[in-house]
Design a protein around this motif. Structure first.
Motif, PDB file in Angstrom:
ATOM      1  N   PHE A   1     -54.057 -59.058  21.884  1.00 14.87           N
ATOM      2  CA  PHE A   1     -53.115 -58.135  21.264  1.00 14.87           C
ATOM      3  C   PHE A   1     -53.845 -57.383  20.161  1.00 14.87           C
ATOM      4  O   PHE A   1     -54.389 -58.006  19.236  1.00 14.87           O
ATOM      5  CB  PHE A   1     -51.924 -58.892  20.678  1.00 14.87           C
TER       6      PHE A   1
ATOM      7  N   GLU B   1     -49.382 -46.345  25.335  1.00  9.97           N
ATOM      8  CA  GLU B   1     -48.139 -46.994  25.762  1.00  9.97           C
ATOM      9  C   GLU B   1     -48.042 -47.028  27.282  1.00  9.97           C
ATOM     10  O   GLU B   1     -47.591 -48.022  27.863  1.00  9.97           O
ATOM     11  CB  GLU B   1     -46.940 -46.257  25.166  1.00  9.97           C
TER      12      GLU B   1
ATOM     13  N   ASP C   1     -44.634 -57.689  18.829  1.00 11.12           N
ATOM     14  CA  ASP C   1     -43.952 -56.393  18.857  1.00 11.12           C
ATOM     15  C   ASP C   1     -42.965 -56.241  17.704  1.00 11.12           C
ATOM     16  O   ASP C   1     -42.820 -55.148  17.141  1.00 11.12           O
ATOM     17  CB  ASP C   1     -43.225 -56.205  20.186  1.00 11.12           C
ATOM     18  N   THR C   2     -42.262 -57.325  17.359  1.00 12.11           N
ATOM     19  CA  THR C   2     -41.260 -57.224  16.299  1.00 12.11           C
ATOM     20  C   THR C   2     -41.864 -57.287  14.907  1.00 12.11           C
ATOM     21  O   THR C   2     -41.202 -56.905  13.931  1.00 12.11           O
ATOM     22  CB  THR C   2     -40.225 -58.351  16.445  1.00 12.11           C
TER      23      THR C   2
ATOM     24  N   ASP D   1     -45.375 -56.280  14.269  1.00 15.40           N
ATOM     25  CA  ASP D   1     -46.438 -55.293  14.104  1.00 15.40           C
ATOM     26  C   ASP D   1     -45.811 -53.907  13.914  1.00 15.40           C
ATOM     27  O   ASP D   1     -45.918 -53.028  14.769  1.00 15.40           O
ATOM     28  CB  ASP D   1     -47.371 -55.320  15.310  1.00 15.40           C
ATOM     29  N   LYS D   2     -45.146 -53.727  12.803  1.00 14.43           N
ATOM     30  CA  LYS D   2     -44.470 -52.483  12.494  1.00 14.43           C
ATOM     31  C   LYS D   2     -45.218 -51.777  11.363  1.00 14.43           C
ATOM     32  O   LYS D   2     -45.786 -52.427  10.486  1.00 14.43           O
ATOM     33  CB  LYS D   2     -43.026 -52.739  12.056  1.00 14.43           C
TER      34      LYS D   2
ATOM     35  N   ARG E   1     -48.575 -54.359  32.116  1.00  8.83           N
ATOM     36  CA  ARG E   1     -47.522 -55.358  32.265  1.00  8.83           C
ATOM     37  C   ARG E   1     -47.056 -55.460  33.706  1.00  8.83           C
ATOM     38  O   ARG E   1     -46.694 -56.544  34.175  1.00  8.83           O
ATOM     39  CB  ARG E   1     -46.344 -55.010  31.361  1.00  8.83           C
TER      40      ARG E   1
ATOM     41  N   LYS F   1     -50.226 -49.761  28.492  1.00  9.39           N
ATOM     42  CA  LYS F   1     -49.585 -51.061  28.297  1.00  9.39           C
ATOM     43  C   LYS F   1     -48.544 -51.327  29.371  1.00  9.39           C
ATOM     44  O   LYS F   1     -48.442 -52.442  29.892  1.00  9.39           O
ATOM     45  CB  LYS F   1     -48.941 -51.123  26.908  1.00  9.39           C
TER      46      LYS F   1
ATOM     47  N   ASP G   1     -34.236 -53.342  20.690  1.00 10.00           N
ATOM     48  CA  ASP G   1     -34.898 -54.552  21.179  1.00 10.00           C
ATOM     49  C   ASP G   1     -35.229 -55.519  20.045  1.00 10.00           C
ATOM     50  O   ASP G   1     -35.292 -56.735  20.261  1.00 10.00           O
ATOM     51  CB  ASP G   1     -36.184 -54.177  21.929  1.00 10.00           C
ATOM     52  N   ASP G   2     -35.452 -54.994  18.843  1.00 14.84           N
ATOM     53  CA  ASP G   2     -35.776 -55.871  17.718  1.00 14.84           C
ATOM     54  C   ASP G   2     -34.598 -56.745  17.309  1.00 14.84           C
ATOM     55  O   ASP G   2     -34.790 -57.791  16.689  1.00 14.84           O
ATOM     56  CB  ASP G   2     -36.239 -55.033  16.516  1.00 14.84           C
TER      57      ASP G   2
ATOM     58  N   GLU H   1     -45.849 -62.038  22.765  1.00 11.77           N
ATOM     59  CA  GLU H   1     -45.717 -60.583  22.811  1.00 11.77           C
ATOM     60  C   GLU H   1     -44.481 -60.116  22.048  1.00 11.77           C
ATOM     61  O   GLU H   1     -44.522 -59.124  21.322  1.00 11.77           O
ATOM     62  CB  GLU H   1     -45.635 -60.123  24.266  1.00 11.77           C
ATOM     63  N   ARG H   2     -43.374 -60.857  22.203  1.00 13.36           N
ATOM     64  CA  ARG H   2     -42.161 -60.476  21.480  1.00 13.36           C
ATOM     65  C   ARG H   2     -42.373 -60.603  19.971  1.00 13.36           C
ATOM     66  O   ARG H   2     -41.934 -59.741  19.187  1.00 13.36           O
ATOM     67  CB  ARG H   2     -41.003 -61.369  21.927  1.00 13.36           C
TER      68      ARG H   2
END
Length: 759
Positions: free
Chosen positions: A243, A132, A292-293, A295-296, A139, A135, A547-548, A288-289
């Protein structure tokens, strides 16, 4: 002396007796706790007993047994924790078990394995944290050219009916940034009014309202380009990014990205579970958004099932039943022995009569009132761990071969001849369960269930002599929604079979009274019911964050733009090394009042636009605008600009002015202290002719910019200077005084005498 010795001996005997009684009491308490299964308390009491009487073999044996049992009990608890993947609790129990019994090799080996698993888990957490951090650093890394750092002092631009190209040229002079134009750029007349904006804000607003965009060429140059699709393809920066997916399916994620972002160049690496995308800053930010939302990690549940098949056989027998339901006649002229009947003299045949025959009838009549109820329970209790959205199948039973015969024509034989070919297909018989769980955001569990119960029935014989098995099947399909730990019971899958047998005397069955007396009834009813108990338990739910649920701003449909995706226009400010204290410099020259020699106003260009003041060496402060003009009753802000601040934690400020001409109404912290959103602790004091303010931050701030903004209201016509009486900056290195580089000369005019200045 003799009396004193006797008393001493008595006290010693009493002490020994009390000491022995205390050990015996502790031993009895230990035995009592051992019978209850409280082995920890048993060890404590027996240890106390052995301490009181170390030579007591009985106490020692009892303690050793209690320690062994306590070690075994803690080892059993540890196994339950290990089954539930509770490693820390299991390690604690195993550590206690090994300390109770050093010879418990199973506990010692399990403790070693648990510690290795804990270390592996911690290493994985550390690796995930480092990933993390990597990452985050990636960024923040700038991969395209950015402008060199500039002072973020606000600018004011007013251009009525001016050339757009001239506006950009003025902006270039104010900022020190070279602005070039694409060959297809067309100049036009615009009206521009921008108050208290930074260079980047002014550039964004000018390009957006005139359908333009810009591209940074190097640290000091940018290019202005017409905003068309062709020019975007020619000039817009394109990046490639990979990714690495941890949970989501790469192909499904690729379809989502393509459908929502418009990306056309993307590929999947199935072996690495990676998704590589070629696109612009905005497209990559949207991708990316989405990644991220989606890939859980999948949720997981453990479903506890109890499959119960109940067989009920109900048997009823009632009525009168004769012993044999048959009568016979026997010829016995000589003896009752049946064997003599086969050897009769011929001359005796002429003297036979009815008395030589023996008739036998049923000699026993049974009365039956029998009822039986047999109940057989077949129980299966599996535990299934299933991932969200993935089907899990459970099969309990056997496979029965089913013959299948097909006829094929025989080649090479004259005429049409068919030969049979038999093959076997296997069919599952027993319990088959398909389970697909889904977990909602609130933690509820939805189960899609398909259950089939089958068993082999009677064989069926065909005309050709072939025997085929039959099958009895019961199935249920449905969707359940349960909470964590909630139990539900499914039933009603019943099969029944009735059988009735009637026994009686021929000819008497239809007689109303005699038929009931001499008939026997046998009734058999067999029922088979299946019950299913289902209890889901949540192992891991969906990992959702704030954020989700937050929307991502992506501009308009025609012009997709994600502001947070692009790097800042200016690069990060360079940290300045602390310089040795220089000797005190002479005070700055006083600002001369307006004289007869005409000269442009400080801070203004020849076009009338506000110019960013140039910072002095070291930490210095100045007021802007330097010559504000007000009308009686009008309010205006005067900003205190600080230059070259390094790791400032607090600013103390005192301003003085003529209270007859102006009135200070408020003082607030400026953008240098509040730009990053850090909370400010402010202390303010507004007196007649004096403004005091202190602003403190929890984290240091560096750079140049506005540290305070004071609002003044004009009271009466006149002129007054606003002066920085004192100013201090408290940094991490200590307290530093600030040089004041000038004053602000405020002129207030009467409303009827005020005339609007022309640019």
């Amino acid at each position: 002396m003799r009396g004193f010795g006797a008393r001493s001996l008595a006290l010693a005997v009493l002490a020994l007796f009390t000491w022995g009684c205390a050990g015996s009491f502790a031993y009895r308490q230990g035995r009592k706790e051992a019978r209850k299964g409280n082995w920890d308390m048993a060890v404590a009491h027996l240890t106390k007993a052995l301490t009181k009487d170390p030579g007591n073999i009985q106490y020692r044996i009892g303690l050793e047994r209690a320690r062994a049992e306590a070690s075994r009990a803690h080892y059993d608890k540890a196994k339950k924790h290990l089954a539930a993947d509770e490693l820390d609790e299991a390690a604690d129990e195993l550590d206690i078990a090994t300390k109770y019994d050093t010879g418990n090799d199973k506990a010692a080996e399990a403790l070693r394995v648990a510690k290795e698993r804990i270390k592996k888990r911690e290493d994985q957490k550390k690796k995930a944290a480092e990933l993390e951090q990597a990452k985050t650093r990636a960024r923040s890394r700038t991969v395209v050219p950015v402008l060199s750092p500039r002072s973020p002092v606000p600018l004011t631009l007013k251009f009525p009916n001016a050339s757009l190209e001239k506006v950009f040229e003025t902006l270039s002079k104010l900022s020190g940034v070279n602005i070039l134009f694409d060959e297809s750029f067309k100049d036009k007349t615009v009206n521009v009014t921008l108050n208290d904006v930074t260079f980047e804000e002014a550039l964004d607003q000018l390009t957006f309202t005139n359908r333009l965009f810009y591209k940074v060429l190097d640290g000091k140059t940018l290019l202005i380009i017409p905003d068309t699709a062709q020019k975007r393809r020619t000039y817009e920066d394109v990046l490639v990014r990979t990714f690495y997916l941890e949970n989501a399916d790469p192909n499904e994620t690729l379809n989502l990205v393509k459908n929502l972002t418009g990306v056309t160049k993307a590929a999947v690496n199935a072996s690495l579970g990676a998704l590589t995308i070629l696109g612009t800053f905005d497209e990559l930010a949207m991708a990316e958004r989405i990644v991220d939302t989606n890939d859980k990690p999948r949720g997981e549940v453990v479903v506890e099932l109890e499959i119960l098949e109940v067989d009920r056989t109900l048997l009823k027998q009632y009525g009168l039943e004769l012993s044999e339901y048959q009568a016979s006649t026997q010829l016995a002229p000589i003896s009752d022995d049946a064997a003599a009947f086969t050897r009769v003299r011929a001359h005796l045949l002429s003297s036979l009569n009815l008395s030589d025959f023996i008739v036998k009838i049923p000699s026993t009549i049974l009365t039956k009132f029998l009822q039986s109820d047999a109940n057989t329970r077949i129980l299966a209790a599996p535990r299934l761990r299933a991932a969200e959205g993935k089907k899990t199948t459970l099969v309990i039973g056997s496979q029965i071969p089913v013959p299948t015969t097909t006829f094929q024509s025989t080649s090479g034989v004259p005429g049409q001849v068919f030969s049979p070919t038999t093959s076997f297909q296997y069919r599952d018989v027993g319990v088959k369960l398909d389970l697909t769980p889904k977990i909602t955001a609130t933690g509820d569990i939805t189960l899609e269930i398909a259950v089939e119960f089958s068993l082999q029935g009677e064989n069926v014989s065909f005309t050709a002599g072939q025997i085929q098995p039959t099958f009895l099947t019961r199935s249920v399909t449905g969707i359940l929604r349960l909470k964590d730990g909630q139990t539900t019971l499914l039933g009603g899958l019943i099969q029944s079979q009735d059988q009735e047998t009637l026994k009686g005397v021929a000819g008497l069955q239809g007689v109303p009274v005699l038929g009931s007396l001499f008939n026997s009834h046998d009734k058999t009813r067999r029922e088979s019911e299946v019950l299913i108990s289902i209890t889901p338990r949540l192992v891991r739910g969906p990992e959702l964050s704030e954020d989700d649920f937050t929307a991502l701003y992506v501009g308009s449909k025609e012009n997709i733009r994600v502001p947070s995706a692009r790097p800042p226009l200016f690069g990060p400010p360079e940290e300045e090394e602390k310089k040795p204290e220089a000797p005190a410099s002479p005070p700055p020259p006083a600002l001369e009042p307006p004289g007869t020699v005409p000269e442009p106003e400080p801070g203004k260009s020849s076009s009338g636009a506000a110019v960013a003041p140039r910072p002095a060496q070291g930490i210095a402060a100045m007021l802007t605008p330097p010559r504000p003009r007000l009308v009686v009753g009008e309010a205006k802000n005067i900003d205190v600009v600080l230059t070259s601040a390094v790791k400032a934690l607090a600013v103390e400020l005192v301003l003085v002015y003529d209270a007859k001409v102006l009135e200070a109404t408020s003082v607030n912290a400026g953008s240098l202290l509040t730009l990053d959103g850090t909370a400010i602790n402010a202390e303010r004091s507004l007196d007649l002719g004096r403004v005091r303010a202190t602003f403190r931050r929890a984290t240091p701030a560096s750079g140049s910019g506005v540290v305070a903004s004071v609002a003044f209201k004009a009271l009466q016509p006149g002129s007054t200077p606003v002066t920085i009486e004192s100013m201090k900056v408290i940094t991490e290195a200590g307290e530093e005084a600030v040089r004041a580089a000038g004053v602000a000369r405020v002129t207030v005019a009467a409303a009827e005498d005020h005339q609007e200045e022309k640019p």
